[in-house]
Design a protein around this motif. Structure first.
Motif, PDB file in Angstrom:
ATOM      1  N   LYS A  20       0.840  -1.208   0.000  1.00 40.15           N
ATOM      2  CA  LYS A  20       0.000   0.000   0.000  1.00 40.15           C
ATOM      3  C   LYS A  20       0.868   1.249   0.000  1.00 40.15           C
ATOM      4  N   SER A  22      -1.818   7.917  -9.213  1.00 39.06           N
ATOM      5  CA  SER A  22      -2.590   6.826  -8.604  1.00 39.06           C
ATOM      6  C   SER A  22      -2.849   5.717  -9.616  1.00 39.06           C
ATOM      7  N   ARG A  23      -3.263   6.106 -10.826  1.00 37.53           N
ATOM      8  CA  ARG A  23      -3.544   5.099 -11.859  1.00 37.53           C
ATOM      9  C   ARG A  23      -2.288   4.329 -12.255  1.00 37.53           C
ATOM     10  N   SER A  45      -1.353   1.938  -9.425  1.00 33.70           N
ATOM     11  CA  SER A  45      -2.308   0.817  -9.390  1.00 33.70           C
ATOM     12  C   SER A  45      -1.996  -0.188 -10.489  1.00 33.70           C
ATOM     13  N   ARG A  46      -1.711   0.307 -11.693  1.00 33.17           N
ATOM     14  CA  ARG A  46      -1.359  -0.594 -12.798  1.00 33.17           C
ATOM     15  C   ARG A  46      -0.052  -1.343 -12.529  1.00 33.17           C
ATOM     16  N   CYS A  87      -1.630  -1.020  -4.065  1.00 36.80           N
ATOM     17  CA  CYS A  87      -2.885  -0.482  -3.532  1.00 36.80           C
ATOM     18  C   CYS A  87      -2.574   0.970  -3.196  1.00 36.80           C
ATOM     19  N   VAL A  88      -3.337   1.905  -3.749  1.00 39.85           N
ATOM     20  CA  VAL A  88      -3.055   3.327  -3.561  1.00 39.85           C
ATOM     21  C   VAL A  88      -4.200   3.986  -2.800  1.00 39.85           C
TER      22      VAL A  88
END
Length: 124
Positions: free
Chosen positions: A3, A18-19, A22-23, A27-28
Motif C-alpha cells: 500500500k 494513482s492510476r 495501481s497498474r 494499492c493506492v
C-alpha cells in the motif's frame, strides 16, 4: 498487496500517479492535503508514502515531521515530491526524515525504482 499513500493536492497529478501505481500492482490511497496525509499515515498504515512538498497551509515538510514523530508511522519510508530540483529541497527532505526525494513532473520509471528499493520485499 503493498500500500502506498499519495499525498498530493493537485487533482490531475494525484489521478495520474494513482492510476500508474495501481497498474504497477500497488494499492493506492490518496490524501489531498497535509492534515489528511498525517491522519491517513496513521489510520491506513501504508508501506510507503509519496509526499508532495507544496501542499498549502500544512506543507509536506510539516506533515512529514508529524508522521515521523508518531510511533505508529515513524518507520514508514517517505519520498518527497517537488517541482523544485534545488539542492536545498533535497537537503530539507533529508532533514525532516524523508528516505528519498524526486522531482515533478514525475519520471515514472525512476520513481518506481526508488519505491521498489525502499519497500520491504513482499512475503509469500
Amino acid at each position: 498487496m503493498r500500500k502506498i499513500l499519495l499525498v498530493e493536492d493537485n487533482e490531475l497529478n494525484r489521478d495520474m500517479l494513482s492510476r500508474r501505481l495501481s497498474r504497477s500492482g500497488f494499492c493506492v490511497v490518496a490524501a489531498v492535503d497535509g492534515p489528511e496525509g498525517v491522519r491517513m499515515a496513521r489510520d491506513e498504515q501504508p508501506d510507503l508514502i509519496l509526499m508532495d512538498v507544496a501542499l498549502g497551509a500544512m506543507d509536506g515538510w510539516q506533515a512529514t515531521l508529524i508522521i515521523k514523530a508518531d510511533p505508529t508511522s515513524a518507520s514508514k519510508p517517505i519520498i518527497a515530491l517537488t517541482a523544485h530540483a534545488l539542492e536545498s529541497d533535497r537537503r530539507r527532505s533529508a532533514e525532516v526524515g524523508c528516505a528519498d526525494f524526486d522531482t515533478k513532473p514525475v519520471d515514472y520509471p525512476r520513481l518506481l525504482e526508488k519505491i521498489e528499493r525502499l519497500l520491504p520485499k513482499a512475503v509469500g
